[in-house]
Design a protein around this motif. Structure first.
Motif, PDB file in Angstrom:
ATOM      1  N   ASP A 107       0.821  -1.130  -0.008  1.00 42.62           N
ATOM      2  CA  ASP A 107       0.144   0.011   0.033  1.00 42.62           C
ATOM      3  C   ASP A 107       0.801   1.311   0.219  1.00 42.62           C
ATOM      4  OD1 ASP A 107      -2.357  -1.275  -0.046  1.00 42.62           O
ATOM      5  OD2 ASP A 107      -3.044  -0.936   1.843  1.00 42.62           O
ATOM      6  N   ARG A 108       2.025   1.174   0.793  1.00 42.19           N
ATOM      7  CA  ARG A 108       2.837   2.517   0.884  1.00 42.19           C
ATOM      8  C   ARG A 108       4.329   2.238   0.146  1.00 42.19           C
ATOM      9  NH1 ARG A 108       1.688   5.232   6.827  1.00 42.19           N
ATOM     10  NH2 ARG A 108      -0.720   5.465   6.561  1.00 42.19           N
ATOM     11  N   MET A 109       4.538   1.038  -0.395  1.00 37.18           N
ATOM     12  CA  MET A 109       5.757   0.507  -0.889  1.00 37.18           C
ATOM     13  C   MET A 109       6.076   1.561  -2.224  1.00 37.18           C
ATOM     14  SD  MET A 109       7.282  -2.736  -2.099  1.00 37.18           S
ATOM     15  CE  MET A 109       7.351  -3.597  -0.707  1.00 37.18           C
ATOM     16  N   LEU A 110       7.126   2.281  -2.155  1.00 38.42           N
ATOM     17  CA  LEU A 110       7.701   2.968  -3.238  1.00 38.42           C
ATOM     18  C   LEU A 110       8.623   2.003  -4.350  1.00 38.42           C
ATOM     19  CD1 LEU A 110       8.852   6.060  -1.174  1.00 38.42           C
ATOM     20  CD2 LEU A 110       6.631   5.745  -2.270  1.00 38.42           C
ATOM     21  N   PHE A 111       8.813   2.812  -5.245  1.00 36.90           N
ATOM     22  CA  PHE A 111       9.219   1.804  -6.558  1.00 36.90           C
ATOM     23  C   PHE A 111      10.725   1.614  -5.985  1.00 36.90           C
ATOM     24  CE2 PHE A 111      11.494   1.007 -10.443  1.00 36.90           C
ATOM     25  CZ  PHE A 111      10.951   0.119 -10.916  1.00 36.90           C
ATOM     26  N   HIS A 112      11.746   2.536  -5.554  1.00 33.84           N
ATOM     27  CA  HIS A 112      12.702   2.149  -5.334  1.00 33.84           C
ATOM     28  C   HIS A 112      12.978   1.128  -4.158  1.00 33.84           C
ATOM     29  CE1 HIS A 112      13.471   4.343  -1.290  1.00 33.84           C
ATOM     30  NE2 HIS A 112      12.460   5.020  -1.557  1.00 33.84           N
ATOM     31  N   GLU A 113      11.911   0.908  -3.383  1.00 29.12           N
ATOM     32  CA  GLU A 113      11.937  -0.028  -2.288  1.00 29.12           C
ATOM     33  C   GLU A 113      11.519  -1.596  -2.695  1.00 29.12           C
ATOM     34  OE1 GLU A 113      10.218   2.573   1.447  1.00 29.12           O
ATOM     35  OE2 GLU A 113       8.835   1.555   0.267  1.00 29.12           O
ATOM     36  N   THR A 132      22.564  -8.711 -11.940  1.00 26.13           N
ATOM     37  CA  THR A 132      22.008  -8.001 -13.533  1.00 26.13           C
ATOM     38  C   THR A 132      22.581  -6.725 -13.422  1.00 26.13           C
ATOM     39  OG1 THR A 132      19.909  -9.114 -13.162  1.00 26.13           O
ATOM     40  CG2 THR A 132      20.205  -7.204 -14.729  1.00 26.13           C
ATOM     41  N   PRO A 133      23.395  -6.216 -14.652  1.00 29.79           N
ATOM     42  CA  PRO A 133      24.004  -5.058 -14.604  1.00 29.79           C
ATOM     43  C   PRO A 133      23.172  -3.877 -14.371  1.00 29.79           C
ATOM     44  CG  PRO A 133      24.233  -6.494 -16.514  1.00 29.79           C
ATOM     45  CD  PRO A 133      23.153  -7.195 -15.781  1.00 29.79           C
ATOM     46  N   ASP A 134      23.829  -2.805 -13.599  1.00 32.69           N
ATOM     47  CA  ASP A 134      23.161  -1.478 -13.322  1.00 32.69           C
ATOM     48  C   ASP A 134      22.465  -1.086 -14.584  1.00 32.69           C
ATOM     49  OD1 ASP A 134      23.916  -2.021 -10.716  1.00 32.69           O
ATOM     50  OD2 ASP A 134      25.446  -0.594 -10.658  1.00 32.69           O
ATOM     51  N   TRP A 135      22.924  -0.825 -15.675  1.00 34.23           N
ATOM     52  CA  TRP A 135      22.365  -0.184 -16.615  1.00 34.23           C
ATOM     53  C   TRP A 135      20.829  -0.764 -16.883  1.00 34.23           C
ATOM     54  CZ3 TRP A 135      20.760  -2.271 -21.559  1.00 34.23           C
ATOM     55  CH2 TRP A 135      21.209  -3.412 -21.662  1.00 34.23           C
ATOM     56  N   TYR A 136      20.424  -1.930 -16.575  1.00 30.17           N
ATOM     57  CA  TYR A 136      19.354  -2.324 -16.898  1.00 30.17           C
ATOM     58  C   TYR A 136      18.116  -1.598 -15.677  1.00 30.17           C
ATOM     59  CZ  TYR A 136      19.764  -6.208 -19.913  1.00 30.17           C
ATOM     60  OH  TYR A 136      19.905  -7.229 -20.920  1.00 30.17           O
ATOM     61  N   TRP A 137      18.752  -1.281 -14.672  1.00 33.33           N
ATOM     62  CA  TRP A 137      17.805  -0.888 -13.474  1.00 33.33           C
ATOM     63  C   TRP A 137      17.849   0.836 -13.580  1.00 33.33           C
ATOM     64  CZ3 TRP A 137      15.784  -4.991 -12.932  1.00 33.33           C
ATOM     65  CH2 TRP A 137      16.249  -6.073 -12.777  1.00 33.33           C
ATOM     66  N   ARG A 138      19.082   1.474 -13.862  1.00 32.40           N
ATOM     67  CA  ARG A 138      19.133   2.836 -13.773  1.00 32.40           C
ATOM     68  C   ARG A 138      17.909   3.667 -14.396  1.00 32.40           C
ATOM     69  NH1 ARG A 138      23.812   3.414 -16.045  1.00 32.40           N
ATOM     70  NH2 ARG A 138      24.893   2.542 -14.094  1.00 32.40           N
ATOM     71  N   PRO A 139      17.429   3.491 -15.654  1.00 36.56           N
ATOM     72  CA  PRO A 139      16.277   4.146 -16.158  1.00 36.56           C
ATOM     73  C   PRO A 139      15.076   4.153 -15.435  1.00 36.56           C
ATOM     74  CG  PRO A 139      17.595   2.970 -17.901  1.00 36.56           C
ATOM     75  CD  PRO A 139      18.048   2.242 -16.721  1.00 36.56           C
ATOM     76  N   MET A 140      14.710   2.675 -14.989  1.00 36.24           N
ATOM     77  CA  MET A 140      13.587   2.840 -14.193  1.00 36.24           C
ATOM     78  C   MET A 140      13.683   3.183 -13.076  1.00 36.24           C
ATOM     79  SD  MET A 140      13.180  -1.393 -13.541  1.00 36.24           S
ATOM     80  CE  MET A 140      13.761  -2.029 -15.053  1.00 36.24           C
ATOM     81  N   LEU A 141      14.592   3.368 -12.468  1.00 37.48           N
ATOM     82  CA  LEU A 141      14.708   3.677 -11.211  1.00 37.48           C
ATOM     83  C   LEU A 141      14.750   5.239 -11.150  1.00 37.48           C
ATOM     84  CD1 LEU A 141      15.275   3.478  -8.040  1.00 37.48           C
ATOM     85  CD2 LEU A 141      17.676   3.513  -8.597  1.00 37.48           C
ATOM     86  N   GLU A 142      15.349   5.801 -11.985  1.00 41.85           N
ATOM     87  CA  GLU A 142      15.311   7.504 -12.229  1.00 41.85           C
ATOM     88  C   GLU A 142      13.815   8.033 -12.625  1.00 41.85           C
ATOM     89  OE1 GLU A 142      18.102   8.163 -15.150  1.00 41.85           O
ATOM     90  OE2 GLU A 142      19.696   7.997 -13.836  1.00 41.85           O
ATOM     91  N   TYR A 143      12.957   7.211 -13.451  1.00 42.67           N
ATOM     92  CA  TYR A 143      11.655   7.474 -13.816  1.00 42.67           C
ATOM     93  C   TYR A 143      10.575   7.157 -12.690  1.00 42.67           C
ATOM     94  CZ  TYR A 143       8.040   8.221 -16.858  1.00 42.67           C
ATOM     95  OH  TYR A 143       6.903   8.875 -17.637  1.00 42.67           O
ATOM     96  N   PHE A 144      10.857   6.028 -12.029  1.00 43.11           N
ATOM     97  CA  PHE A 144       9.566   5.711 -11.159  1.00 43.11           C
ATOM     98  C   PHE A 144      10.150   5.834  -9.405  1.00 43.11           C
ATOM     99  CE2 PHE A 144       8.434   3.381 -15.091  1.00 43.11           C
ATOM    100  CZ  PHE A 144       7.144   3.804 -15.004  1.00 43.11           C
ATOM    101  N   ARG A 145      11.225   6.324  -9.220  1.00 40.18           N
ATOM    102  CA  ARG A 145      11.875   5.927  -7.803  1.00 40.18           C
ATOM    103  C   ARG A 145      10.773   6.413  -6.670  1.00 40.18           C
ATOM    104  NH1 ARG A 145      17.018   6.567  -5.967  1.00 40.18           N
ATOM    105  NH2 ARG A 145      17.897   7.239  -7.920  1.00 40.18           N
ATOM    106  N   GLU A 146      10.198   7.466  -6.672  1.00 42.68           N
ATOM    107  CA  GLU A 146       9.396   7.972  -5.232  1.00 42.68           C
ATOM    108  C   GLU A 146       8.006   7.575  -5.614  1.00 42.68           C
ATOM    109  OE1 GLU A 146      10.516   8.545  -2.476  1.00 42.68           O
ATOM    110  OE2 GLU A 146      12.790   8.689  -3.368  1.00 42.68           O
ATOM    111  N   ARG A 147       7.642   6.784  -6.817  1.00 48.62           N
ATOM    112  CA  ARG A 147       6.258   6.521  -7.083  1.00 48.62           C
ATOM    113  C   ARG A 147       5.890   5.389  -6.128  1.00 48.62           C
ATOM    114  NH1 ARG A 147       3.958   7.724 -11.906  1.00 48.62           N
ATOM    115  NH2 ARG A 147       2.189   6.648 -11.213  1.00 48.62           N
ATOM    116  N   GLN A 148       4.460   5.450  -5.597  1.00 44.92           N
ATOM    117  CA  GLN A 148       4.105   4.349  -5.198  1.00 44.92           C
ATOM    118  C   GLN A 148       3.701   3.190  -5.920  1.00 44.92           C
ATOM    119  OE1 GLN A 148       0.672   5.219  -2.370  1.00 44.92           O
ATOM    120  NE2 GLN A 148       1.954   6.303  -0.779  1.00 44.92           N
ATOM    121  N   ILE A 149       3.997   2.064  -5.889  1.00 40.81           N
ATOM    122  CA  ILE A 149       3.953   0.956  -6.856  1.00 40.81           C
ATOM    123  C   ILE A 149       2.560   0.850  -7.204  1.00 40.81           C
ATOM    124  CG2 ILE A 149       6.169   0.006  -6.211  1.00 40.81           C
ATOM    125  CD1 ILE A 149       4.461  -2.147  -4.618  1.00 40.81           C
ATOM    126  N   ARG A 150       1.805   0.931  -6.374  1.00 40.21           N
ATOM    127  CA  ARG A 150       0.202   0.482  -6.634  1.00 40.21           C
ATOM    128  C   ARG A 150      -0.548   1.883  -7.564  1.00 40.21           C
ATOM    129  NH1 ARG A 150      -2.974  -2.731  -1.728  1.00 40.21           N
ATOM    130  NH2 ARG A 150      -1.481  -4.644  -2.061  1.00 40.21           N
TER     131      ARG A 150
END
Length: 367
Positions: free
Chosen positions: A67-73, A85-103
Motif C-alpha cells: 500500500d505504501r511501498m515506493l518503487f525504489h523499495e 544483473t547489470p546496473d544499466w538495466y535498472w538505472r532508467p526505471m529507477l530514475e523514472y519511477f523512484r518515488e512513485r507508490q507501486i500501486r
C-alpha cells in the motif's frame, strides 16, 4: 447542541472525518493489527472488504506492505532476490519511477516511460536507441512488477491493462550467421590467452544455448556416458528441451575441461569466465571477421540443424522456438532424439572436412 458522532452500521467499517473506511483486523505473531482502506460507499466497502480478505488469505500480512511501498523499495527487494544483473538495466526505471507508490503505476505510465526511453539517445555515442534495447528495459521492468504481484504488493500487472508494450516486430532482425570458413578461422585464434573461448563458442554453436545459460551449467548436468547435457528448468533455459545431445567435438572439449578441473560435480563447467568480450573482439580481429556478435553463433545452431536435415519441428524444439504450435505437440525431445540430432551435426561437420580436403578439379587451362 452537542455534535452527534456518525457511526457506520456495516461490520468492519468506520467513519472518520466524514469518510468511510473498511478496517480488517489481522494477526502478526502475538500482536493484532488493523488494515484500513478508504471506500466510496457501502457497496464499495463490501468490495474492498472482499479484496482485503483475499489479499490476506493468499499472501498473509506481507500483502499490505504494497500500500505504501515506493518503487525504489520494490526494486531493492527484487535486486536482493535476483543479484547479478547489470546496473544499466535498472538505472532508467529507477530514475523514472523512484518515488512513485507501486500501486499507483498505470499502463499509461509504462507507455510514457517507453516513449521517453525511445526518444533518449545512447549515453556515450549519442546514437538513436534501438527498439531492442527499449524492449529489454521493459522486460526487466515487467519482471519487477510481476515480482511485486507474486508477493501481493500490487493487485494486478499494469502491463496487462492494454495492447502489448513490448513489440518484437519493431526490432531489427539480424541475419548474420558465421560461415564454416569463419568458424575455422575463429577457432584457429582460440589459443592462449584466448583458449577459454574455444569450448564456449563450440558449445553455443552446437547446442544453441545462450552464453548466460552456458556459464550457469554445472558438471552434474553433463552426462559423458550418454553424451548428453541435461537441462534444468528455469528462466535461463526457458522453452529448452530437457536434454541436448553433445556432438563429438563438444564432448571432446568438455572432457578436456573436466580433466583439467577439480572434478567437482557442483562446479561450473566453464568456471568464472572473465574478460571474454575483449578476448572475443581480439579473436575476431585476428581472424579477419567483422560484424559477428557472440550471439550470432546461436543463430548458426538453427542453420546447421536445417543443413543437417533435422526435421523442422524437431529443430524448433531443440532451438527453443515456440512458433508452429501444432508441431510442438508432437515434438517431444527424449534421449534418443537428442542423440540423433547430435549425430546429424557430426555428419555435417565430417562432410565439411571432407569437402575442404578434396582437390579442386582441373580446368584444362595453362597459365
Amino acid at each position: 447542541m452537542p455534535k452527534v458522532k456518525k457511526r457506520s452500521t456495516l461490520p468492519y467499517t468506520r467513519i472518520k472525518q466524514g469518510k468511510l473506511y473498511v478496517v480488517i483486523p489481522y494477526r502478526v505473531g502475538d500482536r493484532w493489527k488493523q488494515k484500513a482502506r478508504l471506500a466510496r460507499d457501502q457497496a464499495h466497502a463490501l468490495q474492498v472488504m472482499a479484496e482485503l480478505r483475499d489479499e490476506l488469505g493468499r499472501h498473509g500480512p506481507s500483502a499490505f506492505a504494497g500500500d505504501r511501498m515506493l518503487f525504489h523499495e520494490l526494486l531493492a527487494e527484487y535486486r536482493r532476490a535476483h543479484p547479478g544483473t547489470p546496473d544499466w538495466y535498472w538505472r532508467p526505471m529507477l530514475e523514472y519511477f523512484r518515488e512513485r507508490q507501486i500501486r499507483s503505476i498505470t499502463y499509461a505510465d509504462l507507455k510514457q516511460f517507453r516513449s521517453q526511453r525511445a526518444a533518449t539517445p545512447k549515453r556515450f555515442s549519442g546514437e538513436a536507441r534501438k527498439a531492442a534495447t527499449v524492449n529489454r528495459e521493459l522486460e526487466h521492468l515487467r519482471a519487477v512488477l510481476l515480482y511485486a504481484m507474486r508477493h501481493g504488493w500490487v493487485r494486478y500487472n499494469p502491463f496487462a491493462a492494454g495492447p502489448p508494450l513490448i513489440t518484437k516486430g519493431e526490432e531489427e532482425q539480424r541475419s548474420r550467421v558465421p560461415t564454416p570458413e569463419e568458424e575455422e578461422r575463429f577457432l584457429a585464434q582460440c589459443v592462449p590467452p584466448r583458449a577459454h573461448l574455444r569450448p564456449l563458442v563450440i558449445a553455443t554453436r552446437d547446442t544453441g544455448l545462450r552464453r548466460s545459460a552456458l556459464l550457469a551449467l554445472t558438471w552434474e548436468m553433463v552426462d559423458f556416458e550418454g553424451q548428453l547435457i541435461r537441462i534444468p528448468k528455469g528462466n535461463l533455459y526457458k522453452r529448452r528441451p530437457a536434454v541436448i545431445g553433445c556432438t563429438d567435438r563438444l564432448l571432446g572439449e568438455l572432457r578436456r575441461l573436466w580433466e583439467a578441473s577439480e572434478q567437482d560435480p557442483a562446479a561450473r563447467v566453464f568456471g568464472e569466465v572473465k574478460g571474454w568480450k575483449r578476448s572475443y573482439a581480439t579473436a575476431c580481429r585476428l581472424a579477419g571477421i567483422e560484424g559477428l556478435r557472440f550471439n550470432d553463433w546461436r543463430h548458426g545452431f538453427a542453420t546447421d540443424l536445417m543443413e543437417a536435415n533435422v526435421p523442422r519441428h524437431l529443430a524448433m524444439k531443440l532451438s527453443g522456438h515456440t512458433q508452429e504450435a501444432t508441431h510442438e505437440i508432437y515434438a517431444n525431445i527424449d534421449d534418443r532424439l537428442a542423440i540423433q540430432a547430435a549425430a546429424a551435426l557430426d555428419r555435417l561437420h565430417a562432410s565439411r572436412t571432407t569437402r575442404s580436403a578434396e582437390p579442386e578439379p582441373a580446368t584444362g587451362l595453362v597459365n
